[in-house]
Scaffold this motif. Structure first.
Motif, PDB file in Angstrom:
ATOM      1  N   ALA A  75     -27.950 -10.795 -30.274  1.00  0.00           N
ATOM      2  CA  ALA A  75     -26.910 -10.580 -31.496  1.00  0.00           C
ATOM      3  C   ALA A  75     -25.911 -11.451 -31.517  1.00  0.00           C
ATOM      4  O   ALA A  75     -25.450 -12.107 -32.367  1.00  0.00           O
ATOM      5  N   CYS A 118     -30.981 -12.335 -22.611  1.00  0.00           N
ATOM      6  CA  CYS A 118     -30.057 -13.112 -23.394  1.00  0.00           C
ATOM      7  C   CYS A 118     -30.223 -14.484 -22.996  1.00  0.00           C
ATOM      8  O   CYS A 118     -30.298 -15.433 -23.635  1.00  0.00           O
ATOM      9  N   ALA A 151     -24.505 -14.572 -33.799  1.00  0.00           N
ATOM     10  CA  ALA A 151     -23.275 -14.618 -34.516  1.00  0.00           C
ATOM     11  C   ALA A 151     -22.454 -15.938 -34.399  1.00  0.00           C
ATOM     12  O   ALA A 151     -21.850 -16.272 -35.251  1.00  0.00           O
ATOM     13  N   PHE A 181     -33.806 -13.525 -34.138  1.00  0.00           N
ATOM     14  CA  PHE A 181     -33.165 -12.252 -34.159  1.00  0.00           C
ATOM     15  C   PHE A 181     -34.149 -10.983 -34.870  1.00  0.00           C
ATOM     16  O   PHE A 181     -34.246 -10.227 -34.404  1.00  0.00           O
ATOM     17  N   PRO A 236     -33.501  -8.553 -29.805  1.00  0.00           N
ATOM     18  CA  PRO A 236     -32.642  -8.607 -31.011  1.00  0.00           C
ATOM     19  C   PRO A 236     -31.268  -8.188 -30.401  1.00  0.00           C
ATOM     20  O   PRO A 236     -30.332  -8.883 -30.886  1.00  0.00           O
ATOM     21  N   ILE A 237     -31.268  -7.116 -29.793  1.00  0.00           N
ATOM     22  CA  ILE A 237     -29.958  -6.780 -29.221  1.00  0.00           C
ATOM     23  C   ILE A 237     -29.116  -7.743 -28.276  1.00  0.00           C
ATOM     24  O   ILE A 237     -28.235  -8.176 -28.357  1.00  0.00           O
TER      25      ILE A 237
END
Length: 438
Positions: free
Chosen positions: A195, A376, A199, A161, A191-192
């Motif tokens: 995220a 992602c 989490a 991240f 990083p986007i």
């Protein structure tokens, strides 16, 4: 049968049966190579050719271990422990145990994060920080399995991240490999895209704390507080800080952990923080401490070389996705699970990304996935397995620190907990994120 599945299954089963990880990796590699039809000679050649890629890593960890031991010999870690013990043994000890636990957990977690960027020494901080703290953890009856999960989340979550240090390297690998596979990507997008999966790792960390919150007794360690009243001169403290700064600078400037660790050690000797006559003993002790990790990383590179040589990674992916007939959500889940299998075998998310990106990106584009969803997918699939793999430095490092007294098993106390509380949430939240970005 697919050679990749056979190789990883053999390696994992043998490891769970408490067979030495190095032997498990070797036997798994040969099982995969022979299953693919490579033959014994070709498998041996491929495995041997891959070993050289792990030599630099092994030497880096050996010198970093020596640097860590050199710092520990200055007495600075004992000052930290003595200070915490003072807090623990003051009046109202029962009321302070919770505070001490929080302080220790925060210290370990922050060091795990900083080791990836601010002080990019990766897992080399573990043998320096964890063994002295074990004395306090035993008093507080803290379950070391939670500490293993805590460290792994700090390591993996940070490089996935935070775009600095090892994070910059990982995110550059993701973006460049996605671009090479046919889709333009920027490292600033990683990083986007990551995220939501990160989490999930934090949620898993919360569950780990809840699951391992009960006291767990370990063999009593005799600790005399008076023995820890260490006095460290300002000159030694300043010399150590200078050594850390120069080590960090040279590592960044040269891109070599070997040069960084070497320069740090030499500065400590030139400034008198440590004596020359102690050099051989300290380096030997540090290298011995990190030798197991080095051998595993060398064997893991041989294992990865055989897996790549089988040519079965692409067939595993295409055959799985062909069965889905355009069902994107299920396809994403299947590709995440393939990433998990590959990374569990190789033990490195950094090495997994180039393997899966070449095939995942075209398949994902064919399914109509957006650029963020594809990033992602690649980032999460690459990170999966780093926690839980017996050959990963994210599990080998915590074990090296937590098992110094022989009371922490690598497989059952590090790999199984980190797999449960990191990989499972990462699969769930990674799948949710990919579907969300569709």
């Amino acid at each position: 049968m697919n050679a990749v599945i056979v190789a990883v299954a053999v390696m994992l089963i043998l490891s769970l049966l408490r067979i030495n990880v190095v032997l498990s990796l070797v036997l798994g590699a040969f099982a995969g190579g022979l299953t693919s039809g490579m033959g014994m000679t070709a498998t041996v050649e491929s495995f041997t050719e891959g070993l050289g890629a792990g030599a630099t890593i092994a030497l880096s960890y050996g010198l970093l271990g020596g640097f860590a031991i050199a710092i520990s010999k200055t007495g600075i870690p004992e000052l930290l422990i003595a200070g915490i013990l003072k807090v623990l043994n003051k009046n109202g000890e029962s009321n302070r145990k919770g505070l001490v636990k929080v302080l220790i957990f925060l210290l370990i977690f922050m060091m795990s994060i900083f080791s990836q960027n601010l002080i990019p020494i990766h897992i080399a901080f573990i043998p320096l920080l964890i063994p002295p703290i074990l004395k306090i953890l035993n008093i507080l009856e803290v379950d070391r399995r939670f500490i293993a999960v805590l460290i792994a989340v700090g390591l993996i979550g940070t490089y996935s991240f935070v775009p600095a240090g090892f994070g910059a390297i990982f995110q550059d690998i993701v973006s460049s490999q996605v671009t090479n596979a046919g889709m333009e990507a920027s490292s600033s997008d990683v990083p986007i895209a990551m995220a939501i999966p990160i989490a999930g790792m934090l949620v898993g960390l919360g569950f780990a704390y809840f699951f391992y919150r009960k006291p767990r007794k370990y063999q009593n360690v005799d600790i005399e507080v008076e023995e820890l009243q260490v006095s460290v001169s300002k000159r030694v403290i300043i010399s150590t800080i200078v050594a850390l700064i120069i080590s960090l600078y040279t590592q960044i400037a040269t891109g070599s952990m070997i040069v960084g660790a070497f320069s740090g050690i030499m500065i400590m000797y030139f400034t008198g923080a440590l004596k020359w006559k102690e050099a051989d003993e300290i380096l030997s002790e540090g290298m011995k401490m990190m030798a197991f990790i080095g051998f595993v990383m060398i064997a893991a590179n041989g294992f990865a070389s055989v897996i790549n040589a089988t040519g079965h990674v692409d067939s595993l992916i295409t055959s799985a996705v062909d069965l889905l007939e355009g069902n994107t959500s299920i396809a994403v889940f299947i590709m995440l699970m393939i990433g998990l299998v590959v990374t569990m075998g190789i033990g490195s998310s950094f090495a997994t990304v180039p393997i899966i990106a070449t095939l995942f990106v075209p398949l994902a584009q064919g399914l109509g996935m957006s650029p963020l969803a594809i990033i992602c997918l690649i980032g999460t699939a690459g990170a999966l397995g780093d926690a839980g793999s017996p050959a990963s430095d994210s599990t080998l490092g915590p074990t090296a620190g937590l098992n110094v007294d022989g009371q922490h098993n690598h497989i059952w106390d590090t790999c199984v907990p980190t797999f449960t509380f990191i990989n499972i949430p990462l699969v769930i939240f990674g799948w949710i994120a990919c579907v969300f970005f569709l």
